[in-house]
Design a protein around this motif. Structure first.
Motif, PDB file in Angstrom:
ATOM      1  N   ASN A 118      -0.409 -24.976   3.893  1.00 49.35           N
ATOM      2  CA  ASN A 118       0.518 -26.247   3.708  1.00 49.35           C
ATOM      3  C   ASN A 118       0.391 -26.836   2.273  1.00 49.35           C
ATOM      4  O   ASN A 118      -0.042 -26.179   1.306  1.00 49.35           O
ATOM      5  N   ALA A 119       1.223 -27.719   1.840  1.00 50.81           N
ATOM      6  CA  ALA A 119       1.339 -28.039   0.324  1.00 50.81           C
ATOM      7  C   ALA A 119       0.211 -28.494  -0.100  1.00 50.81           C
ATOM      8  O   ALA A 119      -0.157 -28.309  -1.185  1.00 50.81           O
ATOM      9  N   PHE A 120      -0.664 -29.187   0.511  1.00 45.54           N
ATOM     10  CA  PHE A 120      -1.917 -29.712   0.243  1.00 45.54           C
ATOM     11  C   PHE A 120      -2.917 -28.576  -0.275  1.00 45.54           C
ATOM     12  O   PHE A 120      -3.590 -28.473  -1.179  1.00 45.54           O
ATOM     13  N   GLN A 121      -2.842 -27.438   0.723  1.00 47.40           N
ATOM     14  CA  GLN A 121      -3.689 -26.309   0.378  1.00 47.40           C
ATOM     15  C   GLN A 121      -3.334 -25.401  -0.971  1.00 47.40           C
ATOM     16  O   GLN A 121      -4.085 -25.115  -1.581  1.00 47.40           O
ATOM     17  N   ARG A 122      -1.829 -25.413  -0.992  1.00 46.16           N
ATOM     18  CA  ARG A 122      -1.369 -24.753  -2.183  1.00 46.16           C
ATOM     19  C   ARG A 122      -1.802 -25.465  -3.411  1.00 46.16           C
ATOM     20  O   ARG A 122      -1.878 -25.117  -4.421  1.00 46.16           O
ATOM     21  N   LYS A 123      -1.477 -26.751  -3.268  1.00 44.02           N
ATOM     22  CA  LYS A 123      -1.694 -27.567  -4.649  1.00 44.02           C
ATOM     23  C   LYS A 123      -3.366 -27.484  -5.026  1.00 44.02           C
ATOM     24  O   LYS A 123      -3.606 -27.191  -6.031  1.00 44.02           O
ATOM     25  N   LYS A 124      -4.322 -27.361  -3.882  1.00 44.83           N
ATOM     26  CA  LYS A 124      -5.648 -27.321  -4.142  1.00 44.83           C
ATOM     27  C   LYS A 124      -5.920 -25.889  -4.898  1.00 44.83           C
ATOM     28  O   LYS A 124      -6.775 -25.784  -5.727  1.00 44.83           O
ATOM     29  N   ILE A 125      -5.261 -24.990  -4.068  1.00 48.30           N
ATOM     30  CA  ILE A 125      -5.519 -23.413  -4.974  1.00 48.30           C
ATOM     31  C   ILE A 125      -5.021 -23.560  -6.431  1.00 48.30           C
ATOM     32  O   ILE A 125      -5.603 -22.975  -7.115  1.00 48.30           O
ATOM     33  N   LYS A 126      -3.890 -24.050  -6.647  1.00 48.71           N
ATOM     34  CA  LYS A 126      -3.292 -23.907  -7.783  1.00 48.71           C
ATOM     35  C   LYS A 126      -4.260 -24.744  -8.824  1.00 48.71           C
ATOM     36  O   LYS A 126      -4.563 -24.365  -9.958  1.00 48.71           O
ATOM     37  N   GLU A 127      -4.846 -25.727  -8.353  1.00 46.53           N
ATOM     38  CA  GLU A 127      -5.699 -26.581  -9.229  1.00 46.53           C
ATOM     39  C   GLU A 127      -7.074 -25.780  -9.462  1.00 46.53           C
ATOM     40  O   GLU A 127      -7.505 -25.542 -10.561  1.00 46.53           O
ATOM     41  N   GLU A 128      -7.455 -25.109  -8.504  1.00 51.28           N
ATOM     42  CA  GLU A 128      -8.570 -24.236  -8.763  1.00 51.28           C
ATOM     43  C   GLU A 128      -8.456 -23.224  -9.637  1.00 51.28           C
ATOM     44  O   GLU A 128      -9.130 -22.884 -10.469  1.00 51.28           O
ATOM     45  N   LYS A 129      -7.142 -22.559  -9.593  1.00 53.56           N
ATOM     46  CA  LYS A 129      -6.784 -21.307 -10.469  1.00 53.56           C
ATOM     47  C   LYS A 129      -6.777 -21.882 -12.085  1.00 53.56           C
ATOM     48  O   LYS A 129      -7.235 -21.407 -12.925  1.00 53.56           O
ATOM     49  N   GLU A 130      -6.082 -23.064 -12.251  1.00 49.94           N
ATOM     50  CA  GLU A 130      -6.118 -23.853 -13.449  1.00 49.94           C
ATOM     51  C   GLU A 130      -7.556 -23.984 -14.007  1.00 49.94           C
ATOM     52  O   GLU A 130      -7.466 -23.880 -15.246  1.00 49.94           O
ATOM     53  N   LYS A 131      -8.299 -24.495 -13.227  1.00 50.40           N
ATOM     54  CA  LYS A 131      -9.815 -24.926 -13.556  1.00 50.40           C
ATOM     55  C   LYS A 131     -10.227 -23.602 -13.847  1.00 50.40           C
ATOM     56  O   LYS A 131     -10.968 -23.766 -15.022  1.00 50.40           O
ATOM     57  N   GLU A 132     -10.197 -22.734 -13.170  1.00 48.12           N
ATOM     58  CA  GLU A 132     -10.925 -21.420 -13.473  1.00 48.12           C
ATOM     59  C   GLU A 132     -10.468 -20.685 -14.826  1.00 48.12           C
ATOM     60  O   GLU A 132     -11.088 -20.198 -15.760  1.00 48.12           O
ATOM     61  N   ALA A 133      -9.114 -20.699 -15.124  1.00 57.12           N
ATOM     62  CA  ALA A 133      -8.557 -20.403 -16.516  1.00 57.12           C
ATOM     63  C   ALA A 133      -9.147 -21.219 -17.453  1.00 57.12           C
ATOM     64  O   ALA A 133      -9.215 -20.770 -18.591  1.00 57.12           O
ATOM     65  N   GLU A 134      -9.164 -22.559 -17.257  1.00 57.92           N
ATOM     66  CA  GLU A 134      -9.805 -23.289 -18.452  1.00 57.92           C
ATOM     67  C   GLU A 134     -11.082 -23.054 -18.845  1.00 57.92           C
ATOM     68  O   GLU A 134     -11.413 -22.941 -19.793  1.00 57.92           O
ATOM     69  N   MET A 135     -11.977 -22.639 -17.618  1.00 59.74           N
ATOM     70  CA  MET A 135     -13.315 -22.303 -18.049  1.00 59.74           C
ATOM     71  C   MET A 135     -13.543 -20.944 -18.694  1.00 59.74           C
ATOM     72  O   MET A 135     -14.485 -20.770 -19.445  1.00 59.74           O
ATOM     73  N   LYS A 136     -12.423 -20.047 -18.439  1.00 58.37           N
ATOM     74  CA  LYS A 136     -12.317 -18.802 -19.164  1.00 58.37           C
ATOM     75  C   LYS A 136     -12.186 -19.045 -20.418  1.00 58.37           C
ATOM     76  O   LYS A 136     -12.747 -18.135 -21.309  1.00 58.37           O
ATOM     77  N   ARG A 137     -11.179 -19.782 -20.767  1.00 62.00           N
ATOM     78  CA  ARG A 137     -10.746 -20.058 -22.114  1.00 62.00           C
ATOM     79  C   ARG A 137     -12.026 -20.640 -22.857  1.00 62.00           C
ATOM     80  O   ARG A 137     -12.040 -20.396 -24.211  1.00 62.00           O
ATOM     81  N   ILE A 138     -12.590 -21.617 -22.273  1.00 60.55           N
ATOM     82  CA  ILE A 138     -13.743 -22.349 -22.949  1.00 60.55           C
ATOM     83  C   ILE A 138     -14.653 -21.296 -23.260  1.00 60.55           C
ATOM     84  O   ILE A 138     -15.458 -21.085 -24.410  1.00 60.55           O
ATOM     85  N   GLN A 139     -15.204 -20.580 -22.403  1.00 61.91           N
ATOM     86  CA  GLN A 139     -16.109 -19.586 -22.088  1.00 61.91           C
ATOM     87  C   GLN A 139     -15.908 -18.580 -23.402  1.00 61.91           C
ATOM     88  O   GLN A 139     -17.012 -17.946 -24.082  1.00 61.91           O
TER      89      GLN A 139
END
Length: 187
Positions: A118-139
């Motif tokens: 559902n929309a809430f789960q898709r939004k949560k997955i998208k936020e997690e992917k963005e957070k993971e990408a940001e962590m890799k960028r910082i790392q």
């Protein structure tokens, strides 16, 4: 011949009483059971897609799909009823609609396994992917991604894709089947 075997006689000869007919009662119970399970399936799909998934919804949807098929199969017992013998039943529109309803419910049951999150789960997955990408960028000390404006053609293609997504097919199929069964019941 069937009336002679079953012994149903009234003052005017052979009679048929729907209250005593067990096959007719089984068919009525099966159709009501299938309608109730169809409503439960509809609500589970509705809640899963638009609100939040209910507990044990996957298992309950599977059980409802199976129960609908069993309930509709019980309607075929009507051919064994005394009323069918008395009124000389033939294959007609009702039989065809019953077979079509059973096939459509089977398709709806298959589509219920293909629901996307559902929309809430898709939004949560998208936020997690963005957070993971940001962590890799910082790392790895990478520069922030460049934000480019999509062209007009790319925006039109994206709009077209979003319109063509088949997110609500199981829900729509369940609603159509429910309406068909209600129409048949009221007819």
């Amino acid at each position: 011949f069937v009336d002679l075997v079953t012994g149903r006689y009234g003052e005017d000869g052979p009679t048929w009483g729907p209250r005593q007919d067990t096959y007719l009662r089984a068919a009525q119970i099966g159709s009501s059971f299938a309608l109730g399970c169809g409503f439960v399936l509809l609500m589970l799909i509705f809640f899963r897609q638009f609100f939040c998934p209910l507990p044990c919804s996957e298992f309950t949807m599977d059980v409802c799909c199976l129960a609908i098929q069993v309930g509709l199969a019980m309607v075929y017992l009507l051919w064994l009823s005394g009323g069918c013998s008395y009124f000389d039943c033939k294959v007609a529109n009702g039989s065809v609609l019953l077979a079509v309803a059973q096939i459509l419910w089977m398709i709806a049951g298959c589509f219920s396994k293909c629901l996307r999150p559902n929309a809430f789960q898709r939004k949560k997955i998208k936020e997690e992917k963005e957070k993971e990408a940001e962590m890799k960028r910082i790392q790895f000390n990478l520069p922030p991604p460049r934000q480019s404006r999509p062209s007009m053609a790319a925006r039109l293609v994206e709009d077209r894709r979003s319109k063509l997504k088949m997110e609500g097919i199981p829900f729509v199929a369940s609603v159509l089947i429910m309406l068909l069964l209600i129409y048949l019941a009221l007819r």
